[in-house]
Scaffold this active site. Structure first.
Site, PDB file in Angstrom:
ATOM      1  N   SER A   1       0.853  -1.188   0.000  1.00  0.00           N
ATOM      2  CA  SER A   1       0.000   0.000   0.000  1.00  0.00           C
ATOM      3  C   SER A   1       0.888   1.236   0.000  1.00  0.00           C
ATOM      4  O   SER A   1       1.763   1.388   0.864  1.00  0.00           O
ATOM      5  CB  SER A   1      -0.904  -0.001   1.233  1.00  0.00           C
ATOM      6  OG  SER A   1      -1.710   1.153   1.266  1.00  0.00           O
TER       7      SER A   1
ATOM      8  N   LYS B   1      -1.287  -1.188  -4.377  1.00  0.00           N
ATOM      9  CA  LYS B   1      -2.432  -0.354  -4.006  1.00  0.00           C
ATOM     10  C   LYS B   1      -1.953   1.074  -3.826  1.00  0.00           C
ATOM     11  O   LYS B   1      -0.967   1.325  -3.122  1.00  0.00           O
ATOM     12  CB  LYS B   1      -3.089  -0.840  -2.709  1.00  0.00           C
ATOM     13  CG  LYS B   1      -4.290   0.009  -2.297  1.00  0.00           C
ATOM     14  CD  LYS B   1      -5.052  -0.589  -1.128  1.00  0.00           C
ATOM     15  CE  LYS B   1      -4.503  -0.176   0.207  1.00  0.00           C
ATOM     16  NZ  LYS B   1      -5.376  -0.600   1.326  1.00  0.00           N
TER      17      LYS B   1
ATOM     18  N   LYS C   1      -3.171   5.113  -2.856  1.00  0.00           N
ATOM     19  CA  LYS C   1      -4.179   5.985  -2.279  1.00  0.00           C
ATOM     20  C   LYS C   1      -4.515   7.092  -3.282  1.00  0.00           C
ATOM     21  O   LYS C   1      -3.625   7.618  -3.965  1.00  0.00           O
ATOM     22  CB  LYS C   1      -3.665   6.612  -0.984  1.00  0.00           C
ATOM     23  CG  LYS C   1      -3.296   5.603   0.102  1.00  0.00           C
ATOM     24  CD  LYS C   1      -4.525   4.977   0.733  1.00  0.00           C
ATOM     25  CE  LYS C   1      -4.157   4.085   1.913  1.00  0.00           C
ATOM     26  NZ  LYS C   1      -5.339   3.542   2.597  1.00  0.00           N
TER      27      LYS C   1
ATOM     28  N   ASP D   1      -7.360   3.071  -3.531  1.00  0.00           N
ATOM     29  CA  ASP D   1      -8.060   3.195  -2.252  1.00  0.00           C
ATOM     30  C   ASP D   1      -8.404   4.660  -2.028  1.00  0.00           C
ATOM     31  O   ASP D   1      -7.520   5.510  -1.926  1.00  0.00           O
ATOM     32  CB  ASP D   1      -7.171   2.674  -1.118  1.00  0.00           C
ATOM     33  CG  ASP D   1      -7.867   2.699   0.229  1.00  0.00           C
ATOM     34  OD1 ASP D   1      -9.072   3.028   0.286  1.00  0.00           O
ATOM     35  OD2 ASP D   1      -7.212   2.383   1.237  1.00  0.00           O
TER      36      ASP D   1
ATOM     37  N   GLU E   1     -11.346   0.708  -3.680  1.00  0.00           N
ATOM     38  CA  GLU E   1     -11.658   0.475  -2.263  1.00  0.00           C
ATOM     39  C   GLU E   1     -12.318   1.697  -1.649  1.00  0.00           C
ATOM     40  O   GLU E   1     -11.799   2.806  -1.742  1.00  0.00           O
ATOM     41  CB  GLU E   1     -10.369   0.126  -1.515  1.00  0.00           C
ATOM     42  CG  GLU E   1     -10.593  -0.279  -0.080  1.00  0.00           C
ATOM     43  CD  GLU E   1      -9.309  -0.667   0.618  1.00  0.00           C
ATOM     44  OE1 GLU E   1      -9.358  -0.947   1.832  1.00  0.00           O
ATOM     45  OE2 GLU E   1      -8.242  -0.685  -0.040  1.00  0.00           O
TER      46      GLU E   1
ATOM     47  N   ASP F   1     -14.415  -1.279   2.902  1.00  0.00           N
ATOM     48  CA  ASP F   1     -13.468  -1.291   4.016  1.00  0.00           C
ATOM     49  C   ASP F   1     -14.143  -0.653   5.224  1.00  0.00           C
ATOM     50  O   ASP F   1     -14.721  -1.334   6.068  1.00  0.00           O
ATOM     51  CB  ASP F   1     -12.203  -0.538   3.605  1.00  0.00           C
ATOM     52  CG  ASP F   1     -11.186  -0.362   4.714  1.00  0.00           C
ATOM     53  OD1 ASP F   1     -11.409  -0.843   5.837  1.00  0.00           O
ATOM     54  OD2 ASP F   1     -10.151   0.277   4.473  1.00  0.00           O
TER      55      ASP F   1
ATOM     56  N   LYS G   1     -10.327  -6.301   8.175  1.00  0.00           N
ATOM     57  CA  LYS G   1      -9.353  -5.778   9.131  1.00  0.00           C
ATOM     58  C   LYS G   1      -9.772  -6.247  10.519  1.00  0.00           C
ATOM     59  O   LYS G   1     -10.894  -5.981  10.951  1.00  0.00           O
ATOM     60  CB  LYS G   1      -9.274  -4.253   9.076  1.00  0.00           C
ATOM     61  CG  LYS G   1      -8.627  -3.733   7.799  1.00  0.00           C
ATOM     62  CD  LYS G   1      -8.565  -2.213   7.787  1.00  0.00           C
ATOM     63  CE  LYS G   1      -7.853  -1.721   6.522  1.00  0.00           C
ATOM     64  NZ  LYS G   1      -7.902  -0.234   6.421  1.00  0.00           N
TER      65      LYS G   1
ATOM     66  N   GLY H   1      -4.380  -3.524   5.987  1.00  0.00           N
ATOM     67  CA  GLY H   1      -3.396  -3.133   6.983  1.00  0.00           C
ATOM     68  C   GLY H   1      -3.752  -1.820   7.654  1.00  0.00           C
ATOM     69  O   GLY H   1      -4.453  -0.984   7.092  1.00  0.00           O
TER      70      GLY H   1
END
Length: 369
Positions: free
Chosen positions: A136, A162, A164, A189, A214, A239, A263, A291
């Site tokens: 990530s 992944k 952001k 994400d 996400e 999520d 998670k 994570g």
């Protein structure tokens, strides 16, 4: 088994690099580390994943400390525990506060597996000897820097990238990444940064052949995500909206999601995470382990959970050295060609490094039954 003593340590560790999302930027990670003792002198370890500010969920380090000290630890001390699932029943009168509950429940799971003399993965029903790992990457200053990071992580063997995103740092970034890496498993994400007003922008994601997007919409939404999913070819992964098996059931039945990010802290512990895994496996919904910038104890619990068979997508459980100059476990978590070997020693399979833990401890509380 009987829990006779609980120790809570307030910890502060500095990450190698700042980590930026649509919420903000963090480099100093504050968290709680829990140690439980039984009547035979065995110990189990858990880690709270709440941050010091309520930007991911309403929970924080300080609210977790309050809930543990004043409610959850007193409910657990001195009680006879036949199985870690029993902690959920003990904690049932306390609403919400999943991260606080999970930290203590995970410690009980570690203790339970050690008493049985088996790895935590086996205690959970996991069968994998190694797990695939993705990476990530936080929001970067520019595309060139992001491409350099992705290139480095791919060379290290990570199986999925992944990134952001947020409004103003999304479509052009993804287009540039896909041009540079046309065949790499890639996902984005959003951390709840968009709304249905952005549907035309989000529909542009379909050109990038993403594994998933996400949590594009509100952190507590499952209705609007169903509306959005009907407009997208790209799979939506939920999520922040998922706090329980019931949330998963409703989201799946509504068509709000095609993938679930599990998670442990967000859903209240390993027992609920396993129930979510089992439900999704029955319905053909893939899951992966997200994570929360965990230190070694939390990372070890993620590894054990990911050994379950329906974790078919690479998770966010990168190696210790990706985040920390020195982690709080021995050996540290290492990644080889994009895989982490699931430990075979009893419990979480990693030894807490007490010297390093002491170094990063800012306060300590002891509770005895």
């Amino acid at each position: 088994m009987q829990i006779t003593e609980v120790t809570i340590r307030k910890m502060k560790m500095r990450m190698k690099e700042p980590f930026s999302t649509s919420f903000g930027t963090m480099q100093d990670k504050q968290f709680l580390l829990l140690e439980v003792h039984d009547e035979l002198g065995n110990t189990g370890w858990g880690e709270s994943v709440a941050f010091d500010a309520p930007w991911y969920t309403e929970e924080t380090v300080e609210t977790n400390l309050h809930m543990l000290r004043d409610f959850l630890v007193p409910l657990l001390l001195g009680k006879e525990i036949g199985h870690p699932d029993d902690t959920g029943r003990l904690f049932a009168p306390i609403r919400g506060n999943n991260m606080a509950k999970a930290a203590l429940e995970c410690a009980v799971w570690d203790l339970f597996a050690k008493r049985k003399g088996i790895p935590l993965a086996e205690a959970l029903g996991g069968g994998r000897q190694r797990i695939e790992v993705g990476i990530s990457i936080g929001i970067q200053k520019d595309l060139a820097g992001l491409i350099d990071k992705v290139k480095r992580y791919l060379e290290e063997g990570y199986k999925r990238i992944k990134v952001k995103i947020k409004p103003g740092a999304d479509i052009d970034i993804l287009r540039g990444l896909r041009a540079a890496f046309p065949d790499v498993p890639l996902m984005a994400d959003a951390n709840s940064a968009y709304s249905l007003d952005d549907i035309d922008l989000l529909k542009q994601l379909d050109e990038f052949d993403l594994l998933m997007i996400e949590q594009p919409l509100a952190h507590d939404d499952i209705i609007d995500h169903a509306v959005l999913q009907k407009q997208l070819e790209t799979q939506i992964c939920l999520d922040e909206s998922i706090h329980s098996l019931e949330d998963v059931r409703k989201a799946v039945e509504l068509g709000s999601t095609k993938v679930i990010n599990v998670k442990i802290g967000r859903v209240g512990g390993l027992s609920e995470a396993k129930r979510i895994h089992d439900y999704c496996m029955e319905r053909g919904v893939p899951v992966w382990c997200g994570g929360m910038l965990e230190a070694g104890i939390g990372r070890a619990h993620n590894i054990a959970l990911t050994s379950l068979s329906n974790f078919t997508l690479p998770g966010d459980t990168a190696g210790s050295s990706h985040y920390w100059e020195k982690d709080i476990i021995e050996p540290e978590v290492t990644v080889e060609d994009g895989y982490i070997t699931v430990p075979t020693a009893p419990g979480i399979g990693f030894k807490p490094d007490l010297h390093t833990i002491e170094e990063f401890t800012t306060d300590i509380l002891h509770f005895r039954g």
